[in-house]
Design an enzyme around this catalytic site. Structure first.
Site, PDB file in Angstrom:
ATOM      1  CB  CYS A  72      -0.978  -0.058   1.171  1.00  0.00           C
ATOM      2  SG  CYS A  72      -2.357   1.060   1.002  1.00  0.00           S
ATOM      3  CG  HIS A  84      -3.874  -3.415   3.789  1.00  0.00           C
ATOM      4  ND1 HIS A  84      -2.654  -3.057   4.282  1.00  0.00           N
ATOM      5  CD2 HIS A  84      -4.342  -2.333   3.123  1.00  0.00           C
ATOM      6  CE1 HIS A  84      -2.385  -1.808   3.930  1.00  0.00           C
ATOM      7  NE2 HIS A  84      -3.398  -1.346   3.224  1.00  0.00           N
TER       8      HIS A  84
END
Lengths: 245, 442
Positions: free
Chosen positions: A97, A194
């Site tokens: 990310c 995630h």
């Protein structure tokens, strides 16, 4: 204590307090767990922001974080210089990310203006029209790697240049924003997964560990993890969760 | 106090009717719909109903319901108090509490962090208690820094009569509160520092530890000097006031250091802002046993369970410390509905390793995420869809416990409360709560 003939992998977790907002610290736990299953000795080094990054790591891990933390992290890693030189020397890098975005040429800062990234891989990130929040499922483009599952939570549209390959093709969710997800360049792997990504995709952890020791690892399945993978993939892909798309 | 304007009185009547209709049709307490109707009829109702009687607002990521209950109980020494019974803490809930509570009672109200800037100007509390800001439901874009910026802007035009009572051990809260004209700083502790790595003033890195508490390595901002301090001396919880007066908080019925810290914040506001007697306040706070069902012992199926609520990694980390020591098994219930946060990745930010040496019963909609987390933590676990179902197979150690702890996320917690056997004899329940509390302290 490591036994005389066990292979050792040194894993460097970079700025876990800055880059670890979305449970990404779990990736290091997953690496340690998978290493143990494969009989490897994992040595974990956590580097707090402001401390020097060791040069001799086998695998460097960067997680996600809020905008201001991302900018602070990029500044710190750039000034330190050791991550780029270790990667140039063949060390593996996993970046999630915000960590993924900051490996590129530029990424949006808290105000939306482009901030200078580390320039380690050929990607550029600007803003998605709408923040991507939800389950992400993707078909891996790395041969032999099973379907990927995770949770994405980002506002970045990442554009891949000619020198990187996408990690996967999106089945559900947004990923990079153009139907691809993540990027791979040599032993550098960036992704929006995630969940944490490696806990939900142990084959990805094995791939990284395999890069470190220079050989492929045998697949090992654990019932708890397989049950979670099936449940998560089913929520977005339904009955076709394990059928080729 | 001036009489309430006719329009607002009519609005309250309409709101009451709407709430009653909602209750009759089984849609819940009807506080939210009641609040909506009141505002529709009289847009200025919040200001009218608040008048000058709001003693305190309480906001924080964690501990606001408990702190509100503790302070409301202390304020009760001077007469009737208006407060939320249900934890409805957005505009409608605050409005309903003011509309339906005692018309002349002093109000002590809990307010959601994001709604505080909307509610503060109309309610003009004498004290505004700010506890902590940590990561919570990131899928909703509640980045901590964003809430802090909203608070800071709000406090730049803080109502004249309001004193901010802020936890200076939290650098994020401190940064927000520094823009207020009157602040009473309280060192109320903050073990969770993972959301305060970066100085909001300059973007530099914050360092924790030492006598100064925390400071920015770049611009030098540091913890303000607290007027009140929460301390743990030889395992006893103590609040120390500005005149070095010490108050023992070890006899609180609510468990855990964090509740004693909440009580310190409440005590500082009660004495230094509201002018109440400190000893009486402590005595009254000690009588609070359960807060909106938290820490209550209820019968569900064949088990007697003590219900524990945690909503984010910071509160889970603290909650693990009030559980009985291993090998006592515990039940952990994880949901990921809207009110829980849709992304349970936060499970990896909680030190579940602390539960090693016992069996955890993993349940809730996201029990498989929990199972994988526990696998990586080296904690023995069984995954059971419904541990309260008749005939379900449980670990023997769970059946043998008189009361088993069940920690749950928000919607799981409320699901369990609804399900709890309403016929539990109140006498038995009180006895069990006492026993559970003793067990925690010893």
């Amino acid at each position: 204590m490591p036994s005389a003939n066990s292979e050792q992998v040194t894993i460097v977790s970079i700025y876990p307090a800055l880059l670890g907002t979305y449970g990404d610290a779990g990736n290091v736990l997953a690496l340690r767990h998978r290493a143990a299953l494969h009989g490897l000795e994992a040595r974990i080094i956590e580097v707090a922001a402001g401390e020097p990054i060791p040069a001799q790591g086998d695998l460097y891990v960067l997680g996600g974080g809020e905008d201001s933390a991302q900018t602070a992290a990029a500044r710190g890693i750039s000034a330190d210089g050791n991550l780029a030189s270790a990667a140039a020397g063949g060390a593996a890098v996993l970046a999630i990310c915000a960590g993924y975005q900051l490996l590129g040429e530029y990424f949006p800062d808290a105000t939306g203006q482009p901030a200078t990234g580390l320039g380690m891989i050929d990607i550029r990130t600007d803003r998605l029209p709408r923040r991507a929040v939800g389950e992400l499922a993707a078909e891996s483009l790395i041969p032999g790697l099973p379907r990927l599952t995770g949770y994405e939570n980002h506002g970045g549209a990442t554009h891949l240049g000619a020198e990187v390959q996408p990690l996967a093709r999106v089945l559900a969710g947004v990923g990079n924003g153009d139907g691809t997800e993540g990027a791979v360049a040599g032993h550098i792997l960036g992704t929006y997964l995630h969940g944490p990504g490696l806990a939900r995709n142990p084959a990805l952890a094995d791939l990284l560990l395999g890069w470190c020791i220079g050989r492929e690892l045998e697949p090992i399945e654990e019932p708890d993890v397989e049950a979670l993978r099936e449940e998560r993939l089913r929520t977005v892909l339904g009955e076709a969760w394990n059928r080729p798309a | 106090m001036p009489p309430t304007p006719f329009r607002t009185r009519a609005a309250v009547l309409a709101g009451r009717t709407a709430s009653a209709a909602s209750r009759l049709t089984g849609r819940g307490e009807g506080l939210v719909v009641g609040g909506k109707v009141i505002l529709k009829v009289s847009p200025g109702a919040m200001r009218d109903l608040a008048g000058d009687r709001v003693a305190a607002l309480v906001s924080a990521t964690n501990g606001k319901t408990s702190t509100t209950r503790l302070l409301a109980t202390a304020v009760g020494q001077t007469g009737p108090v208006v407060t939320q019974e249900t934890g409805a803490n957005m505009t409608d809930g605050v409005l309903s509490a003011l509309a339906y509570g005692h018309p002349r009672g002093q109000a002590v109200l809990e307010v959601d962090e994001a709604y505080l800037p909307l509610i503060l100007p109309d309610t003009r509390p004498r004290a505004l208690l700010l506890g902590n800001l940590t990561r919570d439901q990131l899928d909703r874009m509640n980045e901590v820094a964003m809430v802090a910026r909203k608070w800071r802007t709000m406090l730049e035009s803080c109502p004249e009569r309001t004193t901010v009572v802020a936890n200076c051990d939290d650098p994020i809260v401190t940064w927000a509160a520094r823009s207020a004209p009157r602040v009473l700083w309280v060192s109320a502790g903050q073990n969770w520092t993972a959301d305060a790595s970066v100085c909001l003033e300059c973007g530099g890195l914050l360092r924790f530890g030492g006598v100064e508490g925390w400071r920015c390595t770049s611009c030098g901002q540091q913890r303000p000097e607290p007027a009140w301090r929460f301390q743990i001396d030889d395992g006893r919880f103590t609040a120390v006031g500005p005149d070095r007066r010490r108050f023992d908080l070890s006899d609180l019925a609510l468990p855990g250091w964090f509740n004693a810290a909440n009580a310190t914040l409440a005590l500082a506001a009660a004495t230094d802002v509201l002018g109440l007697d400190a000893r009486t306040s402590v005595q009254r706070m000690a009588t609070v046993t359960a807060v909106s069902g938290r820490y209550e012992v209820r019968t569900i199926g064949a088990l007697d369970v003590r219900l524990l609520l945690a909503k984010n990694p910071a509160s889970w980390s603290e909650l693990l410390t009030v559980m009985p020591p291993a090998p006592a098994p515990v039940i952990i219930t994880i949901n990921a509905n809207d009110a829980d946060g849709r992304d349970p990745s936060w499970l990896w930010d909680v030190p579940f390793e602390k539960l090693r040496g016992r069996t955890v019963i993993a349940t809730g909609d996201r029990r498989r995420d929990l199972a994988v987390r526990l696998l990586h933590a080296g904690v023995d676990h069984v995954v059971i869809e419904d541990p309260y179902a008749p005939g379900v197979e449980l670990p023997a150690s769970a059946r043998d416990l008189e009361v088993i702890d069940c920690a749950a996320t928000y919607t799981a917690f409320h699901g369990l409360r609804t399900r709890a056997d309403a016929r539990t004899d109140p006498q038995t329940r009180r006895r069990k709560v006492r026993r559970a509390a003793t067990r925690v302290v010893s």
